[in-house]
Enzyme design. Structure first.
Site, PDB file in Angstrom:
ATOM      1  N   ALA A 169       0.832  -1.204   0.000  1.00 13.39           N
ATOM      2  CA  ALA A 169       0.000   0.000   0.000  1.00 13.39           C
ATOM      3  C   ALA A 169       0.865   1.251   0.000  1.00 13.39           C
ATOM      4  O   ALA A 169       0.610   2.212  -0.742  1.00 13.39           O
ATOM      5  CB  ALA A 169      -0.942  -0.009   1.204  1.00 13.39           C
ATOM      6  N   ASP A 170       1.906   1.259   0.824  1.00 21.64           N
ATOM      7  CA  ASP A 170       2.823   2.395   0.846  1.00 21.64           C
ATOM      8  C   ASP A 170       3.505   2.583  -0.499  1.00 21.64           C
ATOM      9  O   ASP A 170       3.639   3.710  -0.995  1.00 21.64           O
ATOM     10  CB  ASP A 170       3.895   2.181   1.919  1.00 21.64           C
ATOM     11  CG  ASP A 170       3.350   2.271   3.326  1.00 21.64           C
ATOM     12  OD1 ASP A 170       2.704   3.282   3.639  1.00 21.64           O
ATOM     13  OD2 ASP A 170       3.576   1.337   4.108  1.00 21.64           O
ATOM     14  N   LEU A 171       3.959   1.487  -1.079  1.00 27.38           N
ATOM     15  CA  LEU A 171       4.686   1.594  -2.340  1.00 27.38           C
ATOM     16  C   LEU A 171       3.765   1.939  -3.496  1.00 27.38           C
ATOM     17  O   LEU A 171       4.165   2.657  -4.422  1.00 27.38           O
ATOM     18  CB  LEU A 171       5.438   0.291  -2.621  1.00 27.38           C
ATOM     19  CG  LEU A 171       6.837   0.191  -2.010  1.00 27.38           C
ATOM     20  CD1 LEU A 171       7.742   1.301  -2.549  1.00 27.38           C
ATOM     21  CD2 LEU A 171       6.829   0.259  -0.499  1.00 27.38           C
TER      22      LEU A 171
END
Length: 399
Positions: A169-171
């Site tokens: 999700a962060d990436l």
């Protein structure tokens, strides 16, 4: 200046006010392409990634924050926020990941920065966006995975929802922010106008699922967890071999015929239970058992070679330590190594795209906390005595 290709984003100034992964990695990708990035951290502790298996600099922090200069400033202090505002006023891009409203309270929100710097591209990265019923929630990788539905699709049949490995999700947010920032810079080049980009982990993770979303809207049926198989194609999954696992994907009848020939089981191609994709899905368990009985007779490497020779899409399923021994990973040079002060030799992934004219490069390691405070403040015109006063007052810190 020496002859040679100029970095793609040379001359672009980025102020990185973000922490952990999503915002910082967007800034790092820009830095890899030549942008000048100044990372702002709180004095004393800095970015939370610094403490991940490290004392001041962890391997993760090094990988996520290379190519940046770093300053330590207390944004809660009025003098500190004014100093950083001066950096924002001079920046082409500002990246922040505060909860909505926090940057405004610090005097660093979009409205204030835009008033002083109308051409700024201002990137806000949050869990759930700037507005809406969940906007005030803290957002992290697994939370976004859960709300987006990607966990609902992941896991073995009958098992609970399962997170996807890595900080996907962060990436996803980092890569979407990276692409959107550069598109916004092109828009600014054409029009002179800056803009705000609202990037959320929720929207970015859901954006990884265009095909499951399309299937759901087409059928109206909640998808079930099917483990390592494709719910719409078969064979298209992981199969056990004599010594491990192999992944095979069949997209059309010609490929299926070749698959059957490699297995030495031509009846699989003609048996009504397995002759079409629909009938194979209906009889999946029987098909898989039949295939794995054959695959058990040879190693993963053997089957990869056989299927490749027959032009069947195939790949081994590596354990994580095996990934970096794969000859193609080595050939592509996907891993690099740098000397990281405060840590030592640090191995990490390099920029993932090869550009023929403007290649990315790692020009400097991640900064020590406050390493460039004096240097950057000096560039703002502050004399040494004033910087020393700010240090004594706890407004800024040096490495």
């Amino acid at each position: 200046m020496a002859d040679g290709p100029r970095p793609m984003l040379e001359g672009i100034r980025v102020l990185d006010l973000s922490r952990v992964i999503a915002g910082p990695y967007c800034a790092t990708l820009m830095a890899d392409l030549g942008a000048e990035v100044i990372k702002v951290e709180r004095p004393g502790r800095g970015d939370d990634l610094r403490a991940w298996r490290g004392d001041g600099v962890s391997a993760t922090f090094a990988a996520i924050n290379r190519n940046k200069r770093g300053i330590a400033v207390d944004l809660q202090h009025p003098e500190g926020s004014k100093l950083v505002f001066e950096l924002a006023r001079r920046a082409d891009v500002v990246i922040e990941n505060f909860l909505p409203g926090v940057a405004d309270k610090l005097g660093l929100g979009y409205s204030a920065v835009r008033a002083a710097n109308p051409a700024v591209v201002y990137v806000s990265v949050t869990g759930f966006g700037q507005t809406g019923p969940h906007a005030g929630r803290a957002g992290y990788n697994t939370i976004a995975q859960g709300v987006s539905g990607i966990m609902a699709l992941t896991g073995m049949p009958g098992h609970p929802p399962t997170k996807v490995g890595g900080s996907v999700a962060d990436l996803a947010a980092a890569f979407l922010a990276f692409g959107s920032v550069n598109a916004a810079l092109v828009h600014r080049l054409r029009t002179g106008e800056g803009q705000r980009l609202d990037v959320s982990l929720l929207a970015s993770t859901l954006a990884l699922l265009p095909d499951p979303v399309a299937h759901y809207f087409d059928t109206g049926k909640r998808p079930i967890r099917v483990g390592n198989r494709n719910p719409n194609l078969t064979p298209a999954e992981a199969f056990r071999t004599k010594d491990g696992w192999v992944q095979v994907v069949i997209m059309n009848p010609d490929q299926y015929a070749r698959f059957c020939r490699v297995l030495g089981d031509d009846r699989l191609a003609t048996d009504p239970k397995f002759a079409t994709n629909d009938t194979r899905i209906a009889n999946h368990d029987e098909l898989k058992a039949r295939v794995e009985r054959v695959l058990a007779g040879a190693t993963t490497a053997d089957w990869v070679a056989r299927f490749e020779a027959a032009q069947v899409a195939v790949g081994p399923i590596h354990e994580f330590d095996e990934v970096f021994e794969d000859p193609q990973v080595k050939h592509l040079g996907l891993v690099t190594e740098i000397e990281q002060p405060g840590y030592g030799r640090a191995r990490m992934l390099r920029f993932p795209v090869n550009a023929s004219a403007t290649p990315a490069a790692i020009r400097r390691p991640a900064p020590l906390l406050g390493e460039h405070t004096a240097e950057v403040l000096g560039e703002l015109g502050l004399p040494t005595a004033e910087i020393e006063r700010l240090v004594a007052a706890g407004v800024v810190a040096l490495a």
